[in-house]
Design an enzyme around this catalytic site. Structure first.
Site, PDB file in Angstrom:
ATOM      1  N   GLN A 176      22.871 120.285  80.282  1.00 39.34           N
ATOM      2  CA  GLN A 176      23.407 119.138  81.014  1.00 39.34           C
ATOM      3  C   GLN A 176      23.648 117.915  80.139  1.00 39.34           C
ATOM      4  O   GLN A 176      24.517 117.107  80.422  1.00 39.34           O
ATOM      5  CB  GLN A 176      22.446 118.747  82.143  1.00 39.34           C
ATOM      6  CG  GLN A 176      22.857 119.274  83.492  1.00 39.34           C
ATOM      7  CD  GLN A 176      22.530 120.733  83.641  1.00 39.34           C
ATOM      8  OE1 GLN A 176      21.403 121.138  83.458  1.00 39.34           O
ATOM      9  NE2 GLN A 176      23.525 121.528  83.957  1.00 39.34           N
TER      10      GLN A 176
ATOM     11  N   ASN B  25      30.129 121.350  89.446  1.00 36.62           N
ATOM     12  CA  ASN B  25      29.413 122.517  88.927  1.00 36.62           C
ATOM     13  C   ASN B  25      28.691 122.107  87.643  1.00 36.62           C
ATOM     14  O   ASN B  25      29.270 122.070  86.569  1.00 36.62           O
ATOM     15  CB  ASN B  25      30.396 123.647  88.656  1.00 36.62           C
ATOM     16  CG  ASN B  25      29.695 124.940  88.330  1.00 36.62           C
ATOM     17  OD1 ASN B  25      28.584 124.935  87.796  1.00 36.62           O
ATOM     18  ND2 ASN B  25      30.338 126.045  88.641  1.00 36.62           N
ATOM     19  N   ASP B  26      27.406 121.789  87.792  1.00 31.33           N
ATOM     20  CA  ASP B  26      26.609 121.311  86.655  1.00 31.33           C
ATOM     21  C   ASP B  26      26.562 122.302  85.503  1.00 31.33           C
ATOM     22  O   ASP B  26      26.112 121.965  84.409  1.00 31.33           O
ATOM     23  CB  ASP B  26      25.158 121.089  87.112  1.00 31.33           C
ATOM     24  CG  ASP B  26      24.998 119.789  87.862  1.00 31.33           C
ATOM     25  OD1 ASP B  26      25.587 118.795  87.445  1.00 31.33           O
ATOM     26  OD2 ASP B  26      24.278 119.780  88.877  1.00 31.33           O
ATOM     27  N   CYS B  27      26.957 123.517  85.778  1.00 27.95           N
ATOM     28  CA  CYS B  27      26.802 124.572  84.776  1.00 27.95           C
ATOM     29  C   CYS B  27      28.109 124.936  84.094  1.00 27.95           C
ATOM     30  O   CYS B  27      28.145 125.848  83.272  1.00 27.95           O
ATOM     31  CB  CYS B  27      26.190 125.799  85.430  1.00 27.95           C
ATOM     32  SG  CYS B  27      24.559 125.417  86.094  1.00 27.95           S
TER      33      CYS B  27
ATOM     34  N   ASN C  51      29.901 123.699  81.522  1.00 30.90           N
ATOM     35  CA  ASN C  51      29.730 122.688  80.469  1.00 30.90           C
ATOM     36  C   ASN C  51      30.726 122.982  79.351  1.00 30.90           C
ATOM     37  O   ASN C  51      30.408 123.680  78.393  1.00 30.90           O
ATOM     38  CB  ASN C  51      28.293 122.722  79.940  1.00 30.90           C
ATOM     39  CG  ASN C  51      27.266 122.862  81.068  1.00 30.90           C
ATOM     40  OD1 ASN C  51      26.594 123.876  81.172  1.00 30.90           O
ATOM     41  ND2 ASN C  51      27.187 121.862  81.922  1.00 30.90           N
TER      42      ASN C  51
END
Ligand code: BGC
Ligand code: NOJ
Length: 812
Positions: A499, A482-484, A486
């Site tokens: 990112q 899940n790139d989001c 963070n």
């Protein structure tokens, strides 16, 4: 509402209404030269890299949407129209767009004239061929004026859109006969030019955009077309284009073909020029000559069709459900090939100048097409592994032209390394090619650092266990799948990228249960590879780590009713009943149930029931629930999205299959199937007006239940969704699963199915498979009959005789 229909026999989607809810596109080319083409002929071409070798210009997010493309204008008396309706938007008497396997045919008819354009990139060719067929269906002689149009891009698609103080002075063309050459920057550092030709003498041409349109007109009303005559303009700077002008006279019933070639050439330094300032046109002329008659073009299209016949013959099913059959046999496989070729670079949602090849994405894409072109999968694995760092971490992306890691984004996505094991194991299960493990592969493209691919897998595995957090779970880094999410980003500055920013890492306790599950699932593949390679000590060592991870997940990753998603920077739970929002997430339920963690104690069933209750909705399984309604600085991008969209509780079609596979682990074929159908595009054709994107390919995301408009999809084509859904339906629901030592047949189907048939080519043999379900079961193989004789197991061996073998499997 529908805008067309499937034509399964021809493997086409036929669009009959040009006003689709969004441009519905297709891809031409599958090797070096590529084009994107919409149902109204919008789109562009490039050679290998959509950023650095953009051949024709395209303006994203334009008004109106999808303006600019490979257009033909037909002037018949006072009437001016285009076969794809756009750009003229003159009402047509009939319109049809057929998107097929790497080709598109757009046909319009007006006042008794039909104009049909076939667009495709022939195999092994650096060019797009367009065959325009004009037919006079009227009772009178027709004198038509035809104008072609493409707009050149000044190669680098990014600077093409911004550096106008330079760009407006650099454009150069050459015109010779019916061929227009685009040679901007060829005289200095470029070894390439492009050209656009037609196979008949022309009555005129234009190469300067302003002369063609006039400064105040749009694509819909070029000045020269209105005047009915080219200006024969020669571009010097400004915006070079290419337009041919042809006059065609057709008797009643007569039909004429015109063949256009839009091509790309590279020349060595010593053969760049024919004479001073005159480019060497030899290669362009050779290609043009290959396609200068209709029979040559038809033969090339036939070759392309045979190529796809062959690719799609490797896995076919006959389930009795045409919507399922067309996805598995045609469109899902096609989309897998497209995602392999394009990664996430060029679609109508990806501008071609943004992302390169993703490390994680490319490994997952492999799984969808490895059965079709294993040789290219092998090459891809080596390319990907070459961007790994010696400590097992990886560049998150690399550029396809240079194959080098992308420094702008760097590394630090801690799920990345494990996907290399997933991709490599998937490749070997399909091919049996264990030799790939001995290939010497550099780290960070430095040849002096080369080690075997096996060693790369070892450092991948170790990267997880070398980076454990306070609970013994893997540290998340910048993000996991899940790139989001963070968890170390802590950004309050809108100019920072979620990112690449990590404002707070000192003493971070941010851990990922998703990576923990991933480590267990594909750590087991790593163990198998160790055993098969005779490395038993390494297998034992890995086994201990996998077992320890399982214990850790059970201890610190279980929330009581489902799996926790993560621990944040401060060590607080994410995705727990203790949270106010985002109490449950899909990813850890998917990975941990695929891993079967706590299967015997009912943990998987509980987690899957929680998914059903809290995440499932009419349009699929949302990513998290409740959706975030405010910005949580400690969570990052995920809470930046409005509720119901993208990673904040959208239906992420990429990881819905993880739950489908999880359901097959617990044997619930009815639910796996229900989830499959909900997001499968062919079942959504009737609601195309809501769904919006193409009914023949998956979109990355469908707006979830918390969104303003649930059910509306975005980001079609380039998404890991393609390979994961293909993997889930073919290998887990239909259950035909390549394994290291053979083909495993272990279906988990809906109880109401009576069975199905499939043909699977595997390591040179052809398996004709029949699955029967007389007792209405989901899972469990009662008997296996191979070539009319009872067989001891459902792992069908590799026969190695290149022949057909009958496999009958009865569930019960
Ligand atoms: C998107 C992700 C994507 C990421 C990387 C985010 O804005 O929501 O889906 O992977 O950007 O570019
Ligand atoms: C899109 C990215 O390409 C993929 O790698 C990622 O896993 C998903 N977004 C989810 O964030």
């Amino acid at each position: 509402m529908k805008y067309g229909h499937f034509d399964d026999k021809n493997r086409e989607y036929v669009i009959t209404n040009p006003c689709t809810p969004w441009p519905w596109i297709n891809y031409l080319g599958s090797e070096d030269f590529f084009s994107l083409i919409s149902n109204s002929a919008g789109g562009y071409s490039f050679y290998k890299d959509a950023k650095f070798r953009r051949i024709t210009r395209y303006r994203y997010n334009n008004v109106p949407m999808d303006s600019g493309g490979k257009y033909f204008y037909i002037k018949d008396g006072d009437s001016i129209w285009s076969p794809g309706w756009k750009p003229c938007k003159t009402e047509l008497d009939s319109y049809e767009c057929r998107h097929g396997m790497n080709y598109t045919v757009i046909t319009g008819e007006k006042n008794g004239v039909s104009a049909s354009v076939l667009y495709f990139v022939p195999l092994k060719t650096w060019a797009e061929v367009q065959k325009l067929t004009l037919t006079n269906n009227s009772g009178e002689v027709k004198k038509l004026k035809v104008f072609s149009f493409v707009e050149w891009c000044l190669w680098n698609a990014a600077s093409d859109m911004e550096n106008f103080q330079r760009n407006f002075s650099t454009g150069e063309v050459e015109i010779q006969g019916s061929v227009i050459y685009h040679k901007t920057e060829y005289k200095e550092r470029r070894d390439h030019y492009a050209y656009y030709s037609v196979n008949v003498p022309v009555q005129g041409f234009d190469t300067d955009r302003e002369s063609f349109f006039d400064l105040y007109n749009g694509f819909d009303e070029p000045q020269v077309v209105a005047e009915g005559k080219s200006h024969n303009s020669e571009a010097h700077g400004w915006s070079p284009i290419a337009s041919h002008y042809i006059e065609a006279e057709l008797k009643p019933g007569e039909s004429k073909d015109f063949i256009f070639v839009l091509g790309y050439v590279e020349n060595n330094a010593d053969e760049k020029w024919e004479s001073k300032n005159i480019i060497n046109k030899r290669k362009a002329k050779e290609t043009i000559a290959k396609f200068n008659t209709s029979s040559k073009v038809d033969a090339a299209l036939d070759d392309l069709r045979k190529y796809w016949d062959n690719l799609l013959s490797i896995y076919t099913i006959d389930s009795g459900d045409e919507k399922l059959d067309r996805m598995v046999n045609i469109w899902n496989q096609y989309q897998c090939m497209i995602t392999f070729c394009f990664s996430r670079s060029a679609s109508f949602f990806e501008s071609g100048i943004g992302r390169g090849m993703g490390f994680r994405d490319s490994n997952q894409d492999l799984i969808g097409f490895v059965h079709q072109i294993p040789g290219r999968a092998r090459e891809r694995i080596i390319d990907i592994a070459s961007t790994q760092f010696p400590d097992g971490g990886c560049y998150h992306q690399y550029q396809p032209m240079t194959k080098r890691g992308n420094n702008d984004i760097g590394g630090g996505f801690n799920d990345d390394p494990m996907w290399l094991i997933f991709g490599t194991a998937g490749y070997i299960k399909e091919t049996g090619d264990f030799n790939i493990l001995d290939e010497m592969v550099p780290f960070d493209n430095d040849p002096s650092s080369a080690r075997s691919l096996f060693d790369h897998l070892t450092v991948s595995f170790d990267h997880v266990i070398d980076n454990l957090g306070p609970h013994g779970l893997p540290l998340i880094g910048r993000a996991d799948w899940n790139d989001c999410l963070n968890l170390n980003c802590f950004s309050n500055d809108p100019d920072e990228s979620f990112q690449t920013t990590e404002n707070k890492t000192e003493g971070s306790k941010a851990e990922s249960v998703m990576i923990a599950g991933l480590f267990v699932v594909y750590g087991r593949d790593y163990i198998d590879l160790c055993i098969k390679s005779g490395k038993s000590a390494e297998a034992d060592r890995a086994q201990k780590h996998v077992e320890a991870m399982i214990a850790t997940i059970r201890k610190h990753g279980w929330d009581g009713e489902w799996f926790i998603r993560a621990y944040d920077y401060y060590g607080r739970k994410v995705g727990s009943h203790e949270n106010e929002e985002g109490k449950i997430f899909i990813e850890s339920q998917g990975m941990c149930t695929m891993a079967g963690i706590g299967l015997n104690e009912g943990l998987c069933t509980k987690a899957l029931n929680a998914v059903k209750e809290r995440l499932d909705c009419q349009h699929g399984i949302v990513l998290n629930n409740p959706a975030f309604t405010k910005y949580y600085i400690e969570y990052g991008e995920i809470s930046s999205y409005p509720a119901g969209y993208k990673e904040n509780a959208g239906v992420f079609c990429h990881n819905n299959p993880w739950i489908m596979i999880g359901e097959t682990v617990v044997g619930n074929g009815d639910r796996a199937w229900e989830y499959y159908r909900k997001i499968c595009p062919s079942y959504l054709e009737e609601i195309s007006d809501l769904h919006k994107t193409e009914p023949y390919v998956y979109a990355q995301m469908i707006a979830g239940k918390d969104a303003y408009k649930p059910g509306e999809a975005k980001n079609s084509w380039l998404t890991g969704t393609a390979s994961w859904n293909f993997y889930a339906i073919t290998q887990y629901i239909l259950g035909i699963r390549p394994d290291f030592d053979g083909l495993l047949i272990d279906p988990c189907i809906p109880t109401h199915w009576k069975g199905f048939k499939a043909t699977r080519k595997f390591r040179g043999d052809t398996y004709r498979i029949e699955v029967l379900n007389p007792d209405g079961k989901s899972k469990g193989v009662k008997t296996v009959i191979v070539d009319d004789l009872p067989y001891k197991s459902n792992l069908i061996p590799v026969f190695g005789d290149g022949k057909e073998h009958k496999v009958k499997v009865v569930l019960g």
